[in-house]
Design a protein around this motif. Structure first.
Motif, PDB file in Angstrom:
ATOM      1  N   ALA A  14       4.824  14.635   1.596  1.00  0.00           N
ATOM      2  CA  ALA A  14       5.567  13.389   1.798  1.00  0.00           C
ATOM      3  C   ALA A  14       4.795  12.262   1.141  1.00  0.00           C
ATOM      4  O   ALA A  14       3.551  12.261   1.113  1.00  0.00           O
ATOM      5  N   VAL A  15       5.515  11.305   0.579  1.00  0.00           N
ATOM      6  CA  VAL A  15       4.902  10.091   0.035  1.00  0.00           C
ATOM      7  C   VAL A  15       5.506   8.911   0.779  1.00  0.00           C
ATOM      8  O   VAL A  15       6.687   8.912   1.135  1.00  0.00           O
ATOM      9  N   ALA A  16       4.683   7.906   1.020  1.00  0.00           N
ATOM     10  CA  ALA A  16       5.126   6.743   1.782  1.00  0.00           C
ATOM     11  C   ALA A  16       4.663   5.472   1.101  1.00  0.00           C
ATOM     12  O   ALA A  16       3.524   5.387   0.624  1.00  0.00           O
ATOM     13  N   ASN A  43       0.840  -1.190   0.000  1.00  0.00           N
ATOM     14  CA  ASN A  43       0.000   0.000   0.000  1.00  0.00           C
ATOM     15  C   ASN A  43       0.882   1.248   0.000  1.00  0.00           C
ATOM     16  O   ASN A  43       2.101   1.152   0.152  1.00  0.00           O
ATOM     17  N   ALA A  44       0.259   2.404  -0.156  1.00  0.00           N
ATOM     18  CA  ALA A  44       1.008   3.673  -0.181  1.00  0.00           C
ATOM     19  C   ALA A  44       0.047   4.813   0.099  1.00  0.00           C
ATOM     20  O   ALA A  44      -1.176   4.680  -0.082  1.00  0.00           O
ATOM     21  N   PHE A  45       0.587   5.950   0.538  1.00  0.00           N
ATOM     22  CA  PHE A  45      -0.229   7.148   0.721  1.00  0.00           C
ATOM     23  C   PHE A  45       0.649   8.383   0.616  1.00  0.00           C
ATOM     24  O   PHE A  45       1.880   8.312   0.645  1.00  0.00           O
ATOM     25  N   ALA A  88       3.085   8.047  -8.939  1.00  0.00           N
ATOM     26  CA  ALA A  88       2.475   9.106  -9.741  1.00  0.00           C
ATOM     27  C   ALA A  88       1.071   9.417  -9.215  1.00  0.00           C
ATOM     28  O   ALA A  88       0.662  10.587  -9.158  1.00  0.00           O
ATOM     29  N   HIS A  89       0.327   8.393  -8.832  1.00  0.00           N
ATOM     30  CA  HIS A  89      -0.989   8.588  -8.216  1.00  0.00           C
ATOM     31  C   HIS A  89      -0.871   9.423  -6.939  1.00  0.00           C
ATOM     32  O   HIS A  89      -1.658  10.362  -6.720  1.00  0.00           O
ATOM     33  N   LEU A 132      -6.607   7.647   3.151  1.00  0.00           N
ATOM     34  CA  LEU A 132      -5.334   8.163   2.659  1.00  0.00           C
ATOM     35  C   LEU A 132      -4.639   7.194   1.712  1.00  0.00           C
ATOM     36  O   LEU A 132      -3.866   7.606   0.846  1.00  0.00           O
ATOM     37  N   PHE A 133      -4.881   5.907   1.865  1.00  0.00           N
ATOM     38  CA  PHE A 133      -4.150   4.883   1.112  1.00  0.00           C
ATOM     39  C   PHE A 133      -4.672   4.749  -0.312  1.00  0.00           C
ATOM     40  O   PHE A 133      -5.844   5.014  -0.594  1.00  0.00           O
TER      41      PHE A 133
END
Length: 291
Positions: free
Chosen positions: A108-110, A96-98, A129-130, A249-250
């Motif tokens: 910030a991107v994680a 996953n990412a947010f 990119a999303h 957020l994800f």
């Protein structure tokens, strides 16, 4: 239309909170609700990114400690015309990412270790990119404000329930007496959740579209979404389960027991998102199973 819809939904959320304050405490309740909303949103504006990243135990990385991810984000940020955001990795098996941060200069991107282990470099680029699309659209700030107001409405609903049980009588400070307090306690959290989910879903579709433009390959993101959805279904994210208010957020819903694409889901149906990206790829003349 997407921005207009989001503005209307945010206005509805704020209006709902102020109306709930009026129903519970009349004019004084309205004023208190307004001041409380200002204070909570001010705190969220300056501290939301730190809170979320700390909540998930994210560690910041750079070109030396995570060269692959850092280089991907740097290249995409340049494509998007954005400042380089801080990059974080979360030790979590669920892919996953947010993104978070009050504006592009403080973004910030994680990404989770599960995502980095599962996806190809092209698919990671689609995901990042999303997330950068969320940064460019300032969705992170919008969703933080929405979540903050929703939380405040929940607190107000608890107070209203207590008031209805122990002090529910008509007075000038409570326009509808016990009935008004009960209405707030029962209906306000439900209405707030519906508005919050509607904002989240509309923003996800837009971030998919703009993210595909940033990386130039809609099918990279489509492929990533398909794999992430299966991974999130199979692997529990305990931190997200303990903090469900952050689920929106994800990039894919981190919570289990997810429902259909209706009023009470934070994300659109994955099939719908993938189909839109495939149509976009076709319009761009890209062919093949994933481009």
């Amino acid at each position: 239309m997407g921005y207009a819809r989001t503005a209307l939904l945010l206005a509805a959320m704020t209006g709902l909170f102020l109306a709930a304050g009026w129903l519970v405490g009349g004019q004084n309740g309205l004023i208190i609700a307004f001041l409380f909303a200002l204070a909570m949103n001010g705190f969220a504006y300056w501290n939301s990114d730190k809170m979320v990243l700390s909540m998930y135990g994210a560690r910041q990385v750079d070109a030396a400690t995570a060269p692959r991810l850092h280089a991907i984000v740097a290249r995409l940020a340049d494509n998007a015309g954005l400042p380089m955001p801080r990059v974080y990795i979360i030790e979590n098996a669920q892919p996953n990412a947010f993104a978070t941060g009050r504006n592009p200069d403080n973004a910030a991107v994680a990404a989770t270790t599960g995502l980095l282990n599962l996806l190809s470099e092209e698919e990671v680029a689609g995901v990042m990119a999303h997330e950068l699309a969320h940064v460019r659209n300032r969705d992170t700030l919008v969703m933080t404000i929405t979540a903050t107001i929703a939380g405040a409405i929940g607190m107000l609903a608890n107070f209203a329930m207590f008031s209805a049980m122990f002090g529910g009588r008509d007075s000038r400070d409570n326009p509808l007496g016990g009935i008004g307090a009960l209405l707030v306690a029962l209906l306000a959290p439900l209405a707030a959740a519906m508005v919050q989910f509607a904002i989240s879903r509309s923003r996800e579709y837009e971030a998919d579209r703009i993210g595909a433009e940033i990386c130039g390959r809609p099918l990279w993101l489509a492929s990533a979404l398909a794999r992430l959805s299966k991974g999130a279904d199979a692997i529990e994210n305990r931190a997200a389960e303990a903090n469900p208010a952050t689920a929106h957020l994800f990039i894919v819903n981190p919570l289990h027991g997810r429902a259909m694409d209706g009023l009470f889901t934070t994300h659109p149906r994955m099939e719908n998102r993938i189909e839109r990206l495939r149509r976009m790829a076709t319009e761009m003349g890209q062919i093949g199973p994933w481009g």
